[in-house]
Design a protein around this motif. Structure first.
Motif, PDB file in Angstrom:
ATOM      1  N   UNK A  73       0.836  -1.205   0.000  1.00  0.00           N
ATOM      2  CA  UNK A  73       0.000   0.000   0.000  1.00  0.00           C
ATOM      3  C   UNK A  73       0.869   1.252   0.000  1.00  0.00           C
ATOM      4  N   UNK A  74       0.530   2.187  -0.872  1.00  0.00           N
ATOM      5  CA  UNK A  74       1.203   3.479  -0.927  1.00  0.00           C
ATOM      6  C   UNK A  74       0.344   4.503  -0.191  1.00  0.00           C
ATOM      7  N   UNK A  75       0.957   5.297   0.670  1.00  0.00           N
ATOM      8  CA  UNK A  75       0.183   6.270   1.447  1.00  0.00           C
ATOM      9  C   UNK A  75      -0.302   7.441   0.604  1.00  0.00           C
ATOM     10  N   UNK A  76      -1.349   8.066   1.104  1.00  0.00           N
ATOM     11  CA  UNK A  76      -1.822   9.320   0.539  1.00  0.00           C
ATOM     12  C   UNK A  76      -1.413  10.389   1.546  1.00  0.00           C
ATOM     13  N   UNK A  77      -0.328  11.068   1.228  1.00  0.00           N
ATOM     14  CA  UNK A  77       0.201  12.087   2.126  1.00  0.00           C
ATOM     15  C   UNK A  77       0.072  13.465   1.482  1.00  0.00           C
ATOM     16  N   UNK A  78       0.590  14.471   2.162  1.00  0.00           N
ATOM     17  CA  UNK A  78       0.504  15.847   1.669  1.00  0.00           C
ATOM     18  C   UNK A  78       1.113  15.969   0.270  1.00  0.00           C
ATOM     19  N   UNK A  79       2.258  15.365   0.050  1.00  0.00           N
ATOM     20  CA  UNK A  79       2.924  15.457  -1.248  1.00  0.00           C
ATOM     21  C   UNK A  79       2.055  14.833  -2.352  1.00  0.00           C
ATOM     22  N   UNK A  80       1.462  13.682  -2.058  1.00  0.00           N
ATOM     23  CA  UNK A  80       0.581  13.030  -3.036  1.00  0.00           C
ATOM     24  C   UNK A  80      -0.600  13.940  -3.375  1.00  0.00           C
ATOM     25  N   UNK A  81      -1.190  14.552  -2.363  1.00  0.00           N
ATOM     26  CA  UNK A  81      -2.322  15.447  -2.606  1.00  0.00           C
ATOM     27  C   UNK A  81      -1.889  16.702  -3.368  1.00  0.00           C
ATOM     28  N   UNK A  82      -0.694  17.209  -3.094  1.00  0.00           N
ATOM     29  CA  UNK A  82      -0.175  18.359  -3.854  1.00  0.00           C
ATOM     30  C   UNK A  82      -0.007  18.004  -5.331  1.00  0.00           C
ATOM     31  N   UNK A  83       0.550  16.839  -5.592  1.00  0.00           N
ATOM     32  CA  UNK A  83       0.738  16.408  -6.987  1.00  0.00           C
ATOM     33  C   UNK A  83      -0.615  16.142  -7.642  1.00  0.00           C
ATOM     34  N   UNK A  84      -1.557  15.572  -6.900  1.00  0.00           N
ATOM     35  CA  UNK A  84      -2.897  15.340  -7.438  1.00  0.00           C
ATOM     36  C   UNK A  84      -3.556  16.666  -7.813  1.00  0.00           C
TER      37      UNK A  84
END
Length: 176
Positions: A73-84
Motif C-alpha cells: 500500500x502506498x500512502x496518501x500524504x501531503x505530497x501526493x495530494x499536492x501532486x494530485x
C-alpha cells in the motif's frame, strides 16, 4: 509484458478489485490480476483501500480487508495530494484533455499522482480516467465475462509530458 526497473509496480484501480468481488466479472479480474502479478509487484493506494471499504455490507468487510491487505500500500500524504492538485489543474487547462477533466474523479487523480510519484503503472478497466498523453497504454487484456467483453489496461505515466505541463499550468515558484 516486461516491467522496466523504474516501473516494476502496478497500482490497482478500485474497479479491478471491485470486479474481483462481483460474480459476473470475478474470474476475468482474477485472471488478469494473476497475469499482471507474474511480471509486476502489485499494490494499491491507501485511497483505493478507502474506496473498496466504503459502503460495504458488514459481512463482506473481512473478505475485502483480507484481499486488499495482500497488496503493498502506498500512502496518501501531503505530497501526493499536492501532486494530485497539480495534475487536476493540468488536466483542466490542457487542450488535449480539458473536455474530459471534470469526469475524472478525485480518487482517480490521487491514484494517478501516486503512480507518478512512485513511478508505477496502473491497472484499470476505465482507460478514460487516466488520459493520454499523461498515461500511455503499455498492455491490455480483453476478457469475456457474463456481462460481455471487458478490457483491462496497464498504463504508464508519461513523466516527461507531465513535467512539461506542470511548467505551463502549475508553476511552483511565486511570481513577483
Amino acid at each position: 509484458m516486461k516491467p522496466s526497473k523504474q516501473f516494476g509496480v502496478v497500482l490497482f484501480d478500485a474497479n479491478i478489485i471491485d470486479y474481483a468481488f462481483k460474480s459476473a466479472t470475478k474470474q476475468a479480474a482474477i485472471d488478469v490480476i494473476e497475469l499482471v502479478a507474474k511480471s509486476y509487484e502489485t499494490a494499491v493506494s491507501e485511497y483505493v483501500r478507502f474506496e473498496i471499504y466504503r459502503g460495504l455490507e458488514h459481512a463482506r468487510v473481512p473478505l475485502a480487508k483480507a484481499v486488499v491487505d495482500r497488496f503493498r500500500a502506498f500512502p496518501v500524504d501531503k505530497y501526493t495530494l499536492d501532486i494530485a492538485a497539480a495534475l487536476s489543474t493540468c488536466y483542466g487547462r490542457d487542450d488535449a484533455v480539458k473536455h474530459k477533466a471534470k469526469s475524472i474523479s478525485d480518487g482517480d487523480t490521487i491514484l494517478a499522482a501516486t503512480a507518478v510519484i512512485n513511478k508505477c503503472n496502473i491497472l484499470t478497466a476505465d482507460r478514460m480516467d487516466f488520459p493520454t498523453p499523461y498515461f500511455n497504454e503499455i498492455d491490455s487484456f480483453k476478457q469475456t465475462t457474463q456481462k460481455g467483453p471487458l478490457v483491462f489496461y496497464v498504463l504508464q505515466p508519461d513523466i516527461l509530458h507531465l513535467n512539461e505541463m506542470l511548467t505551463l499550468c502549475y508553476p511552483v515558484k511565486s511570481e513577483g
